[in-house]
Design an enzyme around this catalytic site. Structure first.
Site: not given
Ligand SMILES: [Zn+2]
Length: 270
Positions: A90, A152, A109, A2-3
Site C-alpha cells: 500500500h 443562511r 484505500r 484524517p481531519e
C-alpha cells in the site's frame, strides 16, 4: 478519515525529515491515487531541496527551492510512514533524501491525492481558491462568522462543514465544538445568537488544539504502519455516544443530517 489535526500532526512529523533536505529520488509505484500522480512529479522534485512544509485545510504542502509545491491529501486512509525499508503493498510514493531518509505515502484505500503546483499554491491550486479562513487563524473570529452566516437558513452544522465558510472542519470536531458552545446542530445558522457565536469560535479552536496536542504525543504511532489509524482523541464529549450522558446530565442523541451522523445533547444544546 484524517481531519485537520491529523494532517497538521503529519506535517509536523514530516518536517524534521524533509525541511532543508535535498530529494535525491522520487518514485511512484502506481499511476494514480484518487487521480493520477502528476506525470512530471519525479522529474520536478528529484534534486530539489525542500524549503518548508505547511498545511491548508486538510492538505499538506511540501515546498521546494524550485517554487514547486507538492500538495497531498490523505483521503480516507492515507498516512506517511517514515521508518524506511522497502515499499509495501500500500506504499504508492517514495521520497528519498540525501540524508538517507525514505518516506512512503501509504494509502490502502487510495482516496488520497498528490498534486504539484509551480508558484503560490494558495492562489493557484483550484481547491484552495474558494476556501474560507483557517479555523486556528486570527481571521476566524466571531465577527467573521456572523458575517458569513448572515441570512443562511441551513443548519449551523452544515454551514461549519462548508469549506467556503471555514476550511478544514470535519464531522467529529464540528459535533464536539457545538456541544462545547451549547448550540444545537439543527438550528438555522442565521438564528445562532452573537453571544453563542462568540462561544463557538473558541470552542472550535480548543477542540482542534486539544486534538493536535494529543496527536503530538502519539506522533510515532501515527507515522508508522502499525500505528492506530483512528483519531487522536478518544474521549469524545458527544461523538459516537448515542444514549450516553452529556456533561450537563442530558441524554445524547444521534440524528442524520445530509447523510452524516450528528451527535448532540438536546438538553443543553439549543
Ligand atoms: Zn448537555
Amino acid at each position: 478519515m484524517p481531519e485537520l489535526p491529523e494532517v497538521e500532526t503529519t506535517v509536523r512529523g514530516l518536517t524534521p525529515f524533509l525541511e532543508g533536505q535535498r530529494l535525491v529520488a522520487v518514485t511512484t509505484f502506481r499511476p494514480d491515487l484518487r487521480r493520477p500522480f502528476p506525470a512530471d512529479l519525479a522529474q520536478r522534485l528529484s534534486g530539489a531541496t525542500v524549503t518548508s512544509l505547511s498545511r491548508r485545510a486538510k492538505y499538506g504542502i511540501v515546498s521546494t527551492d524550485r517554487d514547486d509545491h507538492m500538495i497531498f491529501h490523505l483521503g480516507m486512509s492515507g498516512r506517511w510512514r517514515t521508518e524506511g525499508g522497502e515499499a509495501g503493498k500500500h506504499d504508492h510514493l517514495l521520497l528519498e533524501t540525501a540524508a538517507g531518509h525514505r518516506l512512503f505515502l501509504h494509502d490502502p484505500r487510495r482516496f488520497g491525492s498528490v498534486d504539484l503546483v509551480n508558484g503560490d499554491p494558495l492562489a493557484l491550486f483550484p481547491s484552495f481558491v474558494s476556501l474560507g479562513p483557517e479555523p486556528l487563524s486570527d481571521d476566524f473570529d466571531a465577527a467573521y462568522l456572523a458575517r458569513a452566516l448572515a441570512g443562511r437558513r441551513a443548519p449551523i452544522k452544515a454551514m461549519l462543514l462548508d469549506q467556503t465558510i471555514v476550511a478544514g472542519l470535519g464531522n467529529i470536531y464540528v459535533c464536539e465544538a457545538l456541544n462545547v458552545a451549547k448550540i444545537s446542530p439543527l438550528r438555522p445558522a442565521a438564528d445562532v445568537s452573537r453571544a453563542k457565536l462568540a462561544a463557538l469560535v473558541p470552542a472550535i479552536k480548543d477542540v482542534l488544539i486539544a486534538a493536535i496536542a494529543a496527536g503530538g504525543s502519539t506522533l510515532r504511532d501515527f507515522l508508522s504502519p502499525e500505528g492506530d489509524l483512528g483519531y487522536f482523541a478518544k474521549d469524545w464529549r458527544v461523538y459516537g455516544r448515542e444514549g450516553g450522558t452529556c456533561e450537563c446530565g442530558g441524554k445524547i442523541e444521534r440524528t442524520v443530517q445530509s447523510g452524516r451522523s450528528t451527535f448532540h445533547c438536546p438538553k443543553c444544546q439549543r
